[in-house]
Write a protein that holds these residues in place. Structure first.
Motif, PDB file in Angstrom:
ATOM      1  N   TYR A 153       0.988  -1.037   0.079  1.00 62.59           N
ATOM      2  CA  TYR A 153       0.049   0.048   0.096  1.00 62.59           C
ATOM      3  C   TYR A 153       0.933   1.224  -0.109  1.00 62.59           C
ATOM      4  N   GLN A 154       0.179   2.432  -0.372  1.00 61.25           N
ATOM      5  CA  GLN A 154       0.901   3.637  -0.449  1.00 61.25           C
ATOM      6  C   GLN A 154       0.010   4.677   0.326  1.00 61.25           C
ATOM      7  N   ILE A 155       1.013   5.647   0.992  1.00 58.29           N
ATOM      8  CA  ILE A 155       0.059   6.540   1.781  1.00 58.29           C
ATOM      9  C   ILE A 155       0.852   7.924   1.588  1.00 58.29           C
ATOM     10  N   ASN A 156       0.113   8.922   1.482  1.00 57.85           N
ATOM     11  CA  ASN A 156       0.791  10.349   1.104  1.00 57.85           C
ATOM     12  C   ASN A 156       0.901  10.970   2.650  1.00 57.85           C
ATOM     13  N   LEU A 157       1.994  11.389   2.887  1.00 60.06           N
ATOM     14  CA  LEU A 157       2.250  11.873   4.406  1.00 60.06           C
ATOM     15  C   LEU A 157       1.607  13.486   4.350  1.00 60.06           C
ATOM     16  N   ASN A 158       0.897  14.043   3.547  1.00 55.98           N
ATOM     17  CA  ASN A 158       0.343  15.184   3.495  1.00 55.98           C
ATOM     18  C   ASN A 158      -1.389  15.264   3.335  1.00 55.98           C
ATOM     19  N   GLY A 159      -1.631  13.864   3.581  1.00 55.43           N
ATOM     20  CA  GLY A 159      -3.181  13.884   3.658  1.00 55.43           C
ATOM     21  C   GLY A 159      -3.641  12.691   2.704  1.00 55.43           C
ATOM     22  N   GLY A 160      -4.930  12.103   2.811  1.00 54.96           N
ATOM     23  CA  GLY A 160      -5.621  11.263   2.055  1.00 54.96           C
ATOM     24  C   GLY A 160      -5.300   9.709   2.561  1.00 54.96           C
ATOM     25  N   GLU A 161      -6.142   8.830   2.114  1.00 57.77           N
ATOM     26  CA  GLU A 161      -6.216   7.512   2.687  1.00 57.77           C
ATOM     27  C   GLU A 161      -5.151   6.676   2.092  1.00 57.77           C
ATOM     28  N   ALA A 162      -4.625   5.658   2.659  1.00 57.87           N
ATOM     29  CA  ALA A 162      -3.780   4.623   1.977  1.00 57.87           C
ATOM     30  C   ALA A 162      -4.479   3.889   0.835  1.00 57.87           C
TER      31      ALA A 162
END
Length: 655
Positions: A95-104
């Motif tokens: 999975y990938q997640i953006n540290l600036n916001g948003g769901e994985a």
């Protein structure tokens, strides 16, 4: 002042997997807590002097930064993934997640049980993954073919066909036909390809230019302890053997396009000896340092959890953790083999990352749990204290160092004073013996010992001959089990009693796990100075343990210098078996064992327990179902509580 409670570890927060972002401005880590008899995991990011929880995920296993703002992580999420796992399907979801916001979101799913991933270039991944050599191409089967194979595996799961040894591994189960192989994955074409034949087992691997360098080898009946080193040309697909199958390879890394290895031929002190350091030059192993370094974090405790790093390359150096006496320090080595200490501590560095000479690390210091530290320019700064509120106004006994000299060797030891100590009173004492034997006790927080000190016991422990941190010669116990180590421990006990008159010599208890359990069993048959023994995950009979444990048969040099099936070999094993001396046993003994312990099989506990029942010696055996050798460190939380309750009650009863 509050004392340490038996169940207090259920409140602890346990960090791991410290990792810098590529620019070094952020630190990510996993924080485990205990919820509903399970270990809950959170991924945190520390940057701009703020600690932020990114998400909670019980199935989170590992992660890495893609860039300064994105993190890839491995997990199995949702009921659908759980159902597929229960059916035996092998897959790894990234999975990938953006540290600036948003769901994985799910970035990639591979039909493999991924163990490690390295990037070859911007569209190619090199993957180490587990396979079953009976079904080596399961990863490329279509849905119908896969269902047929999984059904066949399911139908045959109630019996085993064994042709290898060891055939099981602690914490894993039966490993017959299991191998770690290498795969190439092209992200553009979505093509996945296995590189090596099914019976090939890989331990270490790395990528340099267009070649993969790896350690391991083919095995059919006896699992590899000695490995060869190979190169694999990605373009031509040619596998070349560089060395013979004669090394135990600790790790391989790249410094400035040159390969450095920590490896041993085990010719000096057997399979558990410390490694030499080599550089690979023109496919030749060049010895650059005959090191006697105890590699890794060897200071024992019962409050670490999760994945930890012990090596990392930065600039012109390979940084590594090493145990020195009873501390774990951070060191580094260059391509000429020069070693220097980078961070020296009183305690243990348990995990670290480094980028551009900036070091983030976890450490067990000052009788606290792990905290997060930053070292820049040689200066240390504490960034996060995860359990500060727990330790506020709490009695945590300070380990008081005591040195014992025996046979011209220094035995390091410590004593913990009981809570509310009164110099006019006598107190019971508990001797705690560490496992290994090539491990070490130190001055770090150890929950079980602090519980007993808080309940009014003196607690004392030492690093006898056989322990880690003092080099190969001190650690060598081949053919010496129950001799110099036992003499060291008894000399240490005598020394403690001579210097601490408030310990009542008529109210002494003894406990230990694994090797410490073996030594507790040995003490049972060799002295009655202890009034209670609690032996844990122990070995009592080397004759019947051989071939049943996941300890490789090649490690028989602990107890043998000849064929174990010869008369002399049998005599060697039996002479070093605590069960041989059971007719001398008088001490009330508690046995703690797990039925899935494949390191020290439960049969060893049953044998000695049954002997004591037969002889009329007070005893009790407590069996934990579904647990393995790691019960006291990573077992189900309520089982860990029950274990400590049983031991504590046993000592309370007899001491």
């Amino acid at each position: 002042m509050k004392n340490v409670g038996l169940k207090d570890f259920l409140k602890f927060k346990l960090p791991s997997s410290v990792t810098f972002s590529p620019d070094g401005k952020a630190i990510a880590y996993i924080l485990a807590t205990i919820k509903d008899n399970n270990y809950s995991k959170e991924l945190h990011i520390y940057r701009n002097n703020k600690d932020v929880l990114l998400f909670e995920d019980d199935k989170l296993s590992s992660f890495e930064f893609v860039d300064n703002n994105k993190i890839n992580f491995i997990s199995s999420r949702g009921d659908k993934d759980k159902e597929r796992k229960e059916k035996g399907e092998e897959f790894t979801a990234i999975y990938q997640i953006n540290l600036n916001g948003g769901e994985a979101y799910k970035l990639l799913e591979l039909p493999l049980s991924v163990e490690k991933i390295k990037r070859v270039n911007n569209h190619t991944l090199l993957i180490k993954a587990g396979i079953n050599q009976k079904y080596p191409d399961l990863y490329k089967a279509n849905k119908k073919e896969k269902e047929k194979i999984l059904k066949e595996i399911k139908e045959n799961e109630d019996y085993e066909e064994l042709s290898e040894s060891p055939f099981w591994f602690n914490g894993v189960g039966v490993v017959q036909d299991c191998r770690s192989n290498l795969f190439i994955y092209d992200e553009k074409s979505k093509k996945l390809e296995r590189l090596l034949e099914p019976s090939f087992d890989v331990s270490n691997f790395l990528v340099l230019d267009d070649k993969i360098y790896l350690s391991g080898g083919i095995f059919t009946t006896m699992r590899n302890v000695y490995e060869a080193i190979y190169s694999y040309d990605i373009k031509t697909k040619e596998l070349k053997e560089i060395t013979k199958k004669e090394y135990s390879v600790f790790f391989m890394e790249i410094i400035n396009n040159q390969i450095i290895l920590f490896a041993s031929k085990n010719e000096r002190y057997g399979i558990s000896e410390n490694p030499f350091i080599y550089r690979l030059e023109n496919d030749n192993m060049v010895l650059i340092n005959e090191a006697d370094e105890s590699i890794g974090q060897g200071v024992l405790n019962d409050v670490e959890f999760g994945n930890k790093r012990s090596i990392k390359v930065d600039g012109n150096y390979l940084y590594f953790l090493a145990t020195d006496k009873y501390n774990t320090n951070l060191k580094r080595v260059d391509l000429e083999g020069n070693i220097e200490v980078v961070i020296e501590v009183r305690g243990a560095i348990t995990d670290f990352d480094i980028i551009n000479n900036k070091i983030a690390y976890l450490g067990l210091f000052d009788r606290e749990l792990e905290n997060l530290y930053l070292n820049v320019g040689g200066k240390n700064k504490k960034l996060l204290s995860f359990n500060a509120s727990y330790f506020k106004n709490r009695y945590v006994a300070k380990p008081e160092y005591i040195k014992t000299i025996y046979n011209n060797e220094e035995i390091d030891g410590w004593v913990l004073y009981p809570f509310n100590f009164d110099k006019n009173k006598k107190y019971p004492g508990i001797l705690d013996i560490h496992g290994g034997p090539k491990c070490a006790y130190g001055e770090v927080y150890f929950h079980e010992m602090q519980v007993w000190a808080s309940k009014g016991y003196f607690v004392f422990y030492s690093n006898p001959h056989g322990s880690d941190g003092k080099g190969n010669e001190f650690a060598d116990l081949r053919m010496k089990l129950g001799t110099i180590d036992y003499e060291n421990i008894m000399a240490f006990v005598d020394n403690v009693l001579a210097h601490y008159p408030n310990i009542d010599p008529n109210r002494l208890g003894c406990t230990g796990g694994s090797y410490g359990g073996f030594m507790s069993n040995w003490i049972l048959g060799h002295t009655d100075r202890f009034k209670a023994i609690a032996t844990q995950r122990s070995i009592s009979n080397w004759v019947t343990e051989y071939g049943v444990s996941d300890i490789p048969p090649q490690m028989d040099d602990w107890t043998n210098d000849c064929n174990p099936y010869s008369d002399e070999g049998f005599d060697n094993q039996w002479r070093q078996s605590p069960l041989k001396y059971v007719l001398n046993a008088k001490t009330p003994t508690l046995f703690i064992h797990s039925d899935q312990d494949y390191r020290c099989p439960i049969s060893d506990g049953y044998q000695l327990y049954t002997a004591l029942v037969y002889l009329g010696v007070p005893c009790k055996m407590v069996v934990f179902h579904g647990e393995n050798h790691e019960l006291s460190r990573s077992g189900k939380p309520l089982h860990r509580v029950k274990r400590l309750v049983e031991i504590t009650n046993w000592f309370d009863k007899y001491l």
